[in-house]
Design an enzyme around this catalytic site. Structure first.
Site, PDB file in Angstrom:
ATOM      1  N   GLY A  28      39.103  22.266  50.605  1.00 37.26           N
ATOM      2  CA  GLY A  28      38.845  20.916  51.443  1.00 37.26           C
ATOM      3  C   GLY A  28      39.752  20.946  52.735  1.00 37.26           C
ATOM      4  O   GLY A  28      40.431  21.676  52.718  1.00 37.26           O
ATOM      5  N   GLY A  29      38.885  20.303  53.679  1.00 42.57           N
ATOM      6  CA  GLY A  29      39.494  20.191  55.124  1.00 42.57           C
ATOM      7  C   GLY A  29      39.463  18.785  55.724  1.00 42.57           C
ATOM      8  O   GLY A  29      39.133  17.849  54.922  1.00 42.57           O
ATOM      9  N   GLY A  30      39.783  18.528  56.811  1.00 42.85           N
ATOM     10  CA  GLY A  30      39.861  17.319  57.513  1.00 42.85           C
ATOM     11  C   GLY A  30      38.604  16.696  57.667  1.00 42.85           C
ATOM     12  O   GLY A  30      38.260  15.514  57.507  1.00 42.85           O
ATOM     13  N   VAL A  34      34.330  21.644  50.402  1.00 39.98           N
ATOM     14  CA  VAL A  34      33.302  22.806  49.748  1.00 39.98           C
ATOM     15  C   VAL A  34      33.499  23.076  48.400  1.00 39.98           C
ATOM     16  O   VAL A  34      34.411  22.966  47.711  1.00 39.98           O
ATOM     17  CB  VAL A  34      33.999  24.136  50.586  1.00 39.98           C
ATOM     18  CG1 VAL A  34      32.809  25.294  49.975  1.00 39.98           C
ATOM     19  CG2 VAL A  34      33.818  24.103  52.123  1.00 39.98           C
ATOM     20  N   LYS A  49      28.765  22.802  51.166  1.00 36.83           N
ATOM     21  CA  LYS A  49      30.000  21.881  52.005  1.00 36.83           C
ATOM     22  C   LYS A  49      29.302  20.489  52.484  1.00 36.83           C
ATOM     23  O   LYS A  49      28.308  20.329  53.056  1.00 36.83           O
ATOM     24  CB  LYS A  49      30.185  22.609  53.395  1.00 36.83           C
ATOM     25  CG  LYS A  49      31.409  21.982  54.507  1.00 36.83           C
ATOM     26  CD  LYS A  49      31.766  23.006  55.432  1.00 36.83           C
ATOM     27  CE  LYS A  49      32.589  22.240  56.435  1.00 36.83           C
ATOM     28  NZ  LYS A  49      32.899  23.165  57.530  1.00 36.83           N
ATOM     29  N   ASP A 143      36.808  27.784  67.942  1.00 33.00           N
ATOM     30  CA  ASP A 143      37.641  27.509  67.077  1.00 33.00           C
ATOM     31  C   ASP A 143      38.183  28.558  66.215  1.00 33.00           C
ATOM     32  O   ASP A 143      38.286  28.311  64.884  1.00 33.00           O
ATOM     33  CB  ASP A 143      37.440  26.087  66.142  1.00 33.00           C
ATOM     34  CG  ASP A 143      38.713  25.581  65.529  1.00 33.00           C
ATOM     35  OD1 ASP A 143      39.736  25.470  66.066  1.00 33.00           O
ATOM     36  OD2 ASP A 143      38.079  24.760  64.362  1.00 33.00           O
TER      37      ASP A 143
END
Length: 359
Positions: A28-30, A34, A49, A143
């Site tokens: 997990g991210g901001g 997933v 995702k 990025d």
């Protein structure tokens, strides 16, 4: 009643969505979460995702998520994660992509520390080849960082998360005016300053990423805020990698230094040139490391010799100063006490401390 999957999205997520059977949440991210899943139609393991529901209500975030899917799908290369499908579940967008059984470079370095040069150079080569494929398709990732590079258990590198990618077709349509995109700890100077960028911005971020991979520390660890990190990448020079890690070969240090050049024109003029340099290092790594190790041993030997010489000189100075205050035979009957006082005076003189003694 249909079985649901436990998740951090804050929504009810059924076990099956169309032909995909969701197994579990894996990351997990901001912006997204997933899940490991199984494509029952194609009979293969996949990753799904999902954009976070709170972001799914923002048109720009949805466009960016679609951009990630579209960009990655346009790049067919072994070192870029393959995107297979874009869809919606209860108005929440999701992307179906290949499942990478492994971990990110960020996770690997966080757990084990700096990666050895042989392994790191192999990853650097794979990353450069993957970015070359993206550039050939007309995309700048914008990025690149350790958490956006996956390493499979078999050692295969995969570049992920093209959500901030800029393409020749769409340009900066998804970027707000006066809004800096990228991650401050790895961002290129021209990107931090909002100047025009091209593939060389990804080269810089690749250099910052592998500076971290090879040394275990950021290029500017003293930068405590995003603003400080942006300013450092735009104007400051990181500590030389060779100084931090004397055991590294001179050639890998030169490659990283070139990638981290402040001016884009001082970096490699193409991915072909960069890849050729990395391939040469890859082929001759044993001799490069051996030469570097011998040089490091010589430097350490010289340092030890200088240290011993300084100690020897220090002892000689002390003996000379001590001789000046040793008692004469005629004075020996004046007692041991005065001798001790003179000895203390000599010690003070040696370290530069003043002492007045009245005998």
């Amino acid at each position: 009643m249909e079985r649901t999957i436990e998740n951090t999205l804050g929504i009810t997520l059924p076990e099956r969505i169309k032909m995909f059977r969701i197994v579990k949440e894996v990351a997990g991210g901001g912006a997204g979460v997933v899940f490991e899943a199984y494509d029952e139609k194609a009979e293969r393991q996949v990753a799904m995702k999902f954009l976070r529901p709170e972001l799914a209500r923002e048109r720009r975030q949805v466009k960016r998520f679609q951009n990630e899917a579209r960009t990655a799908a346009s790049i067919r290369h072994p070192n870029v994660v393959t995107v297979q499908k874009y869809g919606l579940h209860n108005k929440v967008p999701f992307i179906v992509m290949e499942f990478v059984d492994g971990e990110t470079l960020q996770e690997k370095v966080s757990r084990d520390g700096a990666i050895n040069e042989v392994e790191a150079v192999d990853y650097l080569l794979q990353a450069a080849v993957g970015l070359a494929a993206a550039a050939q398709a007309g995309h700048v990732h914008r990025d690149i960082k350790p958490s956006n590079i996956m390493i499979s258990k078999a050692g295969k590198l995969k570049i992920t998360d093209f959500g901030l990618a800029r393409s020749a077709e769409y340009g900066d349509a998804l970027t707000m005016p006066n809004y800096i995109v990228g991650t401050p700890n790895y961002i290129a100077p021209e990107q931090a300053l909002q100047d025009e960028i091209d593939f060389r911005a990804d080269m810089y971020a690749l250099g910052a990423t592998f500076y971290y991979v090879l040394s275990g520390r950021l290029p500017f660890p003293e930068a405590m805020t995003a603003t400080e990190a942006l300013h450092a990448h735009a104007f400051a020079t990181p500590k030389a990698l060779k100084e931090l890690c004397p055991h590294l070969s001179n050639r890998v240090c030169r490659i990283i230094t070139t990638l981290l050049a402040k001016k884009p024109e001082d970096r490699y003029d193409s991915y072909e040139t960069l890849i050729a340099n990395i391939e040469y290092l890859h082929r001759n790594l044993d001799s490069e490391i051996s030469s570097s190790t011998q040089a490091a041993k010589h430097v350490n030997k010289v340092r030890r010799q200088r240290k011993r010489a300084k100690k020897k000189v220090g002892r000689a100075k002390f003996q000379r100063r001590l001789a000046l205050v040793q008692p004469a035979p005629a004075e020996e009957d004046r007692g041991v006490g005065q001798w001790l006082v003179r000895l203390v005076a000599a010690a003070c003189a040696f370290v530069g401390v003043g002492l007045t003694v009245r005998l």
